[in-house]
Design an enzyme around this catalytic site. Structure first.
Site, PDB file in Angstrom:
ATOM      1  N   ASN A   1      85.178  79.673  43.559  1.00 15.96           N
ATOM      2  CA  ASN A   1      84.288  80.796  43.849  1.00 15.96           C
ATOM      3  C   ASN A   1      85.141  82.036  44.157  1.00 15.96           C
ATOM      4  O   ASN A   1      86.351  82.007  43.937  1.00 15.96           O
ATOM      5  CB  ASN A   1      83.400  80.423  45.053  1.00 15.96           C
TER       6      ASN A   1
ATOM      7  N   ASN B   1      79.072  84.824  51.181  1.00 20.78           N
ATOM      8  CA  ASN B   1      78.068  85.831  51.553  1.00 20.78           C
ATOM      9  C   ASN B   1      76.819  85.291  52.227  1.00 20.78           C
ATOM     10  O   ASN B   1      75.900  86.043  52.504  1.00 20.78           O
ATOM     11  CB  ASN B   1      77.682  86.634  50.303  1.00 20.78           C
ATOM     12  N   THR B   2      76.765  83.991  52.462  1.00 18.00           N
ATOM     13  CA  THR B   2      75.687  83.420  53.267  1.00 18.00           C
ATOM     14  C   THR B   2      76.356  82.930  54.550  1.00 18.00           C
ATOM     15  O   THR B   2      77.192  82.024  54.485  1.00 18.00           O
ATOM     16  CB  THR B   2      74.988  82.258  52.523  1.00 18.00           C
TER      17      THR B   2
ATOM     18  N   PHE C   1      72.991  85.528  47.656  1.00 15.24           N
ATOM     19  CA  PHE C   1      72.009  84.639  47.001  1.00 15.24           C
ATOM     20  C   PHE C   1      70.653  85.322  46.831  1.00 15.24           C
ATOM     21  O   PHE C   1      69.606  84.754  47.158  1.00 15.24           O
ATOM     22  CB  PHE C   1      71.803  83.336  47.792  1.00 15.24           C
TER      23      PHE C   1
ATOM     24  N   ASN D   1      81.690  91.372  45.679  1.00 16.74           N
ATOM     25  CA  ASN D   1      80.235  91.273  45.805  1.00 16.74           C
ATOM     26  C   ASN D   1      79.855  90.571  47.090  1.00 16.74           C
ATOM     27  O   ASN D   1      80.565  89.697  47.581  1.00 16.74           O
ATOM     28  CB  ASN D   1      79.613  90.577  44.577  1.00 16.74           C
TER      29      ASN D   1
ATOM     30  N   LYS E   1      81.184  73.101  43.917  1.00 18.47           N
ATOM     31  CA  LYS E   1      81.936  74.357  43.700  1.00 18.47           C
ATOM     32  C   LYS E   1      82.621  74.755  45.004  1.00 18.47           C
ATOM     33  O   LYS E   1      81.967  74.881  46.049  1.00 18.47           O
ATOM     34  CB  LYS E   1      80.992  75.463  43.229  1.00 18.47           C
TER      35      LYS E   1
HETATM   36  C1  LIG Z   1      78.233  89.578  41.328  1.00 19.00           C
HETATM   37  C2  LIG Z   1      78.616  88.130  41.455  1.00 19.00           C
HETATM   38  C3  LIG Z   1      77.674  87.215  41.871  1.00 19.00           C
HETATM   39  C4  LIG Z   1      78.019  85.862  41.986  1.00 19.00           C
HETATM   40  N1  LIG Z   1      77.068  84.963  42.383  1.00 19.00           N
HETATM   41  C5  LIG Z   1      77.376  83.654  42.447  1.00 19.00           C
HETATM   42  C6  LIG Z   1      76.398  82.694  42.778  1.00 19.00           C
HETATM   43  O1  LIG Z   1      75.225  83.020  42.994  1.00 19.00           O
HETATM   44  N2  LIG Z   1      76.778  81.391  42.850  1.00 19.00           N
HETATM   45  C7  LIG Z   1      78.058  80.985  42.597  1.00 19.00           C
HETATM   46  O2  LIG Z   1      78.341  79.789  42.651  1.00 19.00           O
HETATM   47  N3  LIG Z   1      79.008  81.873  42.256  1.00 19.00           N
HETATM   48  C8  LIG Z   1      78.698  83.184  42.168  1.00 19.00           C
HETATM   49  N4  LIG Z   1      79.663  84.079  41.815  1.00 19.00           N
HETATM   50  C9  LIG Z   1      81.045  83.610  41.602  1.00 19.00           C
HETATM   51  C10 LIG Z   1      81.356  83.360  40.119  1.00 19.00           C
HETATM   52  O3  LIG Z   1      80.554  82.345  39.592  1.00 19.00           O
HETATM   53  C11 LIG Z   1      82.840  82.970  39.942  1.00 19.00           C
HETATM   54  O4  LIG Z   1      83.081  81.749  40.608  1.00 19.00           O
HETATM   55  C12 LIG Z   1      83.784  84.020  40.493  1.00 19.00           C
HETATM   56  O5  LIG Z   1      83.303  85.325  40.266  1.00 19.00           O
HETATM   57  C13 LIG Z   1      85.185  83.909  39.882  1.00 19.00           C
HETATM   58  O6  LIG Z   1      85.143  84.085  38.495  1.00 19.00           O
HETATM   59  P1  LIG Z   1      85.470  85.493  37.760  1.00 19.00           P
HETATM   60  O7  LIG Z   1      86.788  85.977  38.319  1.00 19.00           O
HETATM   61  O8  LIG Z   1      85.514  85.152  36.310  1.00 19.00           O
HETATM   62  O9  LIG Z   1      84.362  86.410  38.110  1.00 19.00           O
HETATM   63  C14 LIG Z   1      79.341  85.429  41.687  1.00 19.00           C
HETATM   64  C15 LIG Z   1      80.280  86.369  41.249  1.00 19.00           C
HETATM   65  C16 LIG Z   1      79.940  87.696  41.122  1.00 19.00           C
HETATM   66  C17 LIG Z   1      80.973  88.682  40.650  1.00 19.00           C
END
Ligand SMILES: Cc1cc2nc3c(=O)[nH]c(=O)nc-3n(C[C@H](O)[C@H](O)[C@H](O)COP(=O)(O)O)c2cc1C
Length: 343
Positions: A248, A183-184, A119, A115, A219
């Protein structure tokens, strides 16, 4: 059940599927009796699951990771899936559209996502207002994940974090300072010692003006070197924040099996390919710090065994995002059940 509907969801583009599911759940929960049905299907309550971490009591240690409910729009609906806590955000002071679509991609062969949302969010005021009116929380813990607007320069970033902190203070149980989204542009530079200390110290000072300060967590990215992780340990201890969320998404692409065109999409990888590295980061931080602060483990949890691996590596709580999409909502209950059996 999820196995039956998953092909339908996976036939939609990932972002459309996200809003179809969450919107559908919202409508479903308005039907009389549906809340009870959801509770019976997805909740698993047992005193053995309760945890008190950074002074907060969690009814179970499985949370929804940030990014799923960016605008505190589906908090109650997601809670009905049995989560012990939900992290809303990342929110920024002003609303922003995020990157152009498409910006989320499924790497099915890898059980992963890429992704580059950037934000996208409706701004902190909207999230704060929604949380203000979400009063029937029944022990659900809500975290507020805060970030900076894309157009805010890194040297001014601290102001953005303070604005979000102040506006959410009354409405969340803990905070997460997100400096690790890939992504920022430039955001992850804020993980360097000096800017990070400045942000965390400023928030802590602000926090201490309240009668009951709230836990602040940091984080971090999985792509930090050992020496950068050493700095993180030092900073967490020096600034006396409550803990760390690891991790993350990653910018690494090693070992992915999906087609090259997908793998080459810009953004952060989440899901199974992240599991080993994020657990490694949890373990490193726990050992280096002598378990002096709690860690929330997140990254590639797709099964109870994955959750156990994070907890055994030193995490006190876990979060999931991508696993929910690939394995379905029963995953939360499966993890909880396994944790009780393990006791
Ligand atoms: C589509 C998407 C959007 C995300 N947006 C954020 C976000 O806005 N802020 C953040 O701290 N992490 C964001 N994450 C990261 C998740 O919180 C997590 O740290 C990361 O996906 C790893 O966990 P997972 O393997 O269970 O997905 C995002 C992840 C995905 C897939």
């Amino acid at each position: 059940m999820y196995k039956l509907v998953k092909p339908l969801f996976f036939s939609l583009d990932p972002e459309t599927a996200h809003y179809t599911v969450t919107g559908g759940l919202k409508r479903f929960l308005k039907i009389w009796g549906s809340q009870k049905l959801m509770k019976a299907s997805f909740s698993y309550e047992n005193p053995a699951l309760e945890r008190t971490v950074f002074g907060i009591k969690f009814k179970n240690p499985v949370g929804l990771a940030a990014g799923f409910d960016k605008n505190a729009e589906f908090t109650q609906e997601m809670a009905s899936l049995g989560f012990g806590f939900i992290e809303i955000g990342t929110v920024t002071p002003r609303p922003q559209p995020g990157n152009d679509k498409p910006r989320m991609f499924r790497l099915v062969k890898d059980s992963a996502l890429i992704n580059r949302m950037g934000f996208n969010n409706q701004g902190v005021d909207v999230a704060a207002l929604r949380l203000k009116y979400f009063t029937e929380r029944n022990g659900l813990i809500i975290g507020g994940n805060i970030g900076k607007n894309k157009t805010t320069l890194n040297e001014d970033a601290v102001h953005d974090y303070v604005i979000c902190f102040d506006k959410l203070f009354e409405h969340v149980d803990y905070f997460v300072v997100n400096v690790s989204s890939p992504n920022t542009p430039g955001l992850r530079d804020l993980q360097e010692k000096e800017p990070l200390k400045r942000i965390l110290n400023t928030l802590q000072q602000r926090n201490e003006t309240h009668e009951t300060p709230k836990p602040i967590l940091l984080k971090i990215a999985p792509d930090l070197t050992d020496s950068q992780l050493d700095d993180i340990v030092e900073i967490v201890i020096d600034t006396n924040i409550a803990g760390v969320i690891a991790t993350n998404t990653t910018i690494q692409r090693e070992g992915l099996q999906s087609q090259t065109s997908l793998i080459n999409e810009a953004g952060g990888v989440s899901g199974k390919p992240l599991a080993v590295r994020s657990t490694e980061v949890v373990r490193y931080l726990a050992e280096k710090s002598n378990h002096r602060f709690p860690i929330i483990g997140v990254g590639g949890i797709h099964s109870p065994a994955d959750a156990l691996a994070k907890l055994q590596a030193g995490a006190s709580l876990v979060q999931i995002y991508t696993g929910l999409i690939y394995e379905g909502p029963q995953l939360v209950k499966h993890i909880c059940k396994r944790l009780v059996q393990k006791k």
